[in-house]
Design a protein around this motif. Sequence first.
Motif, short mmCIF file in Angstrom:
data_model
loop_
_atom_site.label_atom_id
_atom_site.label_comp_id
_atom_site.label_asym_id
_atom_site.label_seq_id
_atom_site.Cartn_x
_atom_site.Cartn_y
_atom_site.Cartn_z
N ILE A 219 0.99 -1.03 0.08
CA ILE A 219 -0.04 -0.12 -0.07
C ILE A 219 0.87 1.19 -0.02
O ILE A 219 0.57 2.32 -0.60
N ALA A 220 1.95 1.04 0.91
CA ALA A 220 2.78 2.36 0.82
C ALA A 220 3.29 2.40 -0.60
O ALA A 220 3.63 3.59 -1.07
N ALA A 221 3.80 1.60 -1.31
CA ALA A 221 4.30 1.58 -2.57
C ALA A 221 3.41 2.28 -3.62
O ALA A 221 3.66 3.05 -4.54
N LEU A 222 1.97 1.82 -3.35
CA LEU A 222 1.05 2.14 -4.21
C LEU A 222 0.74 3.90 -4.20
O LEU A 222 0.95 4.85 -4.95
N VAL B 27 2.79 5.40 -7.55
CA VAL B 27 2.27 5.70 -8.56
C VAL B 27 1.88 7.13 -8.90
O VAL B 27 2.06 7.47 -10.18
N PRO B 28 1.72 8.12 -7.85
CA PRO B 28 1.91 9.50 -8.61
C PRO B 28 3.23 10.05 -9.04
O PRO B 28 3.05 10.69 -10.11
N VAL B 29 4.25 9.37 -8.58
CA VAL B 29 5.45 9.86 -9.02
C VAL B 29 5.75 9.20 -10.58
O VAL B 29 6.12 9.82 -11.72
N VAL B 30 5.30 7.92 -10.66
CA VAL B 30 5.44 7.37 -12.09
C VAL B 30 4.48 8.10 -13.06
O VAL B 30 4.85 8.49 -14.40
N LEU B 31 3.18 8.48 -12.66
CA LEU B 31 2.39 9.22 -13.57
C LEU B 31 2.89 10.57 -13.60
O LEU B 31 2.74 11.05 -14.84
N LEU C 22 -2.54 10.65 -7.04
CA LEU C 22 -3.14 10.82 -5.98
C LEU C 22 -4.71 10.28 -5.77
O LEU C 22 -5.14 9.48 -4.82
N LEU C 23 -5.41 10.55 -6.73
CA LEU C 23 -6.68 10.27 -6.83
C LEU C 23 -6.94 8.64 -6.94
O LEU C 23 -7.74 8.17 -6.22
N LEU C 24 -6.06 8.29 -7.86
CA LEU C 24 -6.05 6.54 -8.01
C LEU C 24 -6.01 5.84 -6.34
O LEU C 24 -6.56 4.90 -6.05
N ALA C 25 -4.86 6.49 -5.94
CA ALA C 25 -4.47 6.04 -4.66
C ALA C 25 -5.58 6.02 -3.69
O ALA C 25 -5.92 5.21 -2.69
#
Length: 134
Positions: free
Chosen positions: A70-73, A77-81, A109-112
Motif C-alpha cells: 500500500i505504501a508503494a501504491l 504511482v503518483p511519481v510514475v504518472l 493521488l486520486l487513484l491511490a
Amino acid sequence: MTQIATVTAVPAPGVALVSVARQTACGHDCENCPGCGVQGTSITVRARTELPVEPGDRVELSSDSRVLSIAALVYLVPVVLFLAGYLLSWLLPEGTRYLCGGLGFALGLLLAAAWDRRLRRSGQAVKHQIVRLL
C-alpha cells in the motif's frame, strides 16, 4: 511490521482503539532535528486483540504484510504518472509538459485514494493485531 502503541479505548470485546506514534525515515530523533513537523503526531487505529487490555496499556501492535504494498501504491504511482505525463508530452512547450506532469501526479493521488476507499469498503484494509502487553 510491529510498533509500540497505547490503548485509548476498548469499544467492544476483542477490539481496541490504539494510538500509534507516526514514524519518520530519520528514526524520530526530534531533539536533534530542526523540524520536519512530525514531532508528537500520532494516529488512532482499530486493532483486534485476544488479550485483556484497558485504556492506558502499552502494547505491541502488528500490521499485516500489505502495509508495504500500500505504501508503494501511495508513493510510487503518483511519481510514475508525473514522469509519464512529463515525458510523454515531449513535443509540447516546457510549461505544458510541467502541467501534464502535474496532472499525472494528481491522477496518481486520486487513484491511490480511490484504491484506499475500495479496500476499506470491501473489508480488506490493513489489519492490526495486538500481540502482547508491554
